[in-house]
Design a protein around this motif. Sequence first.
Motif: not given
Length: 232
Positions: A17, A20-21, A38-39, A41-42, A45-46
């Motif tokens: 995280v 990524s941030l 955005i969706k 991307l999230i 990452i998950a």
Amino acid sequence: MVMNLVKGILLTARDIVPISLFLIVFQVFILKSPIGDIKSLIFGIALSILGLYLFIKGLEYGLMPLGSSVGANLPLLNNKALIIIFAFILGYTTTLAEPALASLAMEIEELSVGTMNNRWLIHAVALGVGIGISLGMVKIMYKIPYTHIIIPMVLLAAILAYFAPDNITGIAFDSGGVTTGPVTVPLNMALAIGLSSVIGGSDPLIQGFGIIGLASITPIITVLLLGIIVRF
């Protein structure tokens, strides 16, 4: 069980995280470029967090114990030549499974407009890793000081780099780097530590480590030799 799973995933997220941030903040506020989906991307990452956690657990419960067990039982062969041959085959085949090597080879083939076939490079690197792992087994079985092997290898690489074409030298050294991947490192290191732990008078901290360094320098040598042969 569930608590351990959650704790493990959170620890993995702690590693991914922040990176990524940092990239998101850099793109938005420094590069001033909007984030696309955005969706997605999230979700990506998950998946990365979950995938890395599962991979680490797979190594912990699967590859590393298996490699250590095989290494500890290798002396049962009672034949050093067979152990060396086994180490070569293992190093060769695990390298062929490295995704980073395949990516590097494809990039090189594309940039060289097919002058260097990617299969040549992949097998040259795999050959080098096989030789490196074999040398590691020799070092462990005969208790040879690490410097007595690595220094001549480094000198040989430097000499070959001088005679090799300029555009193969960087490729060769990068090829050595991609061998330290998620398949090669845990399996071969566990094998080396397992073997060194059962050989009388052998200290695993001294003899068991350094094998990955050998597996990184020998592919450099084989790729430089390939470049000299094909004059890439």
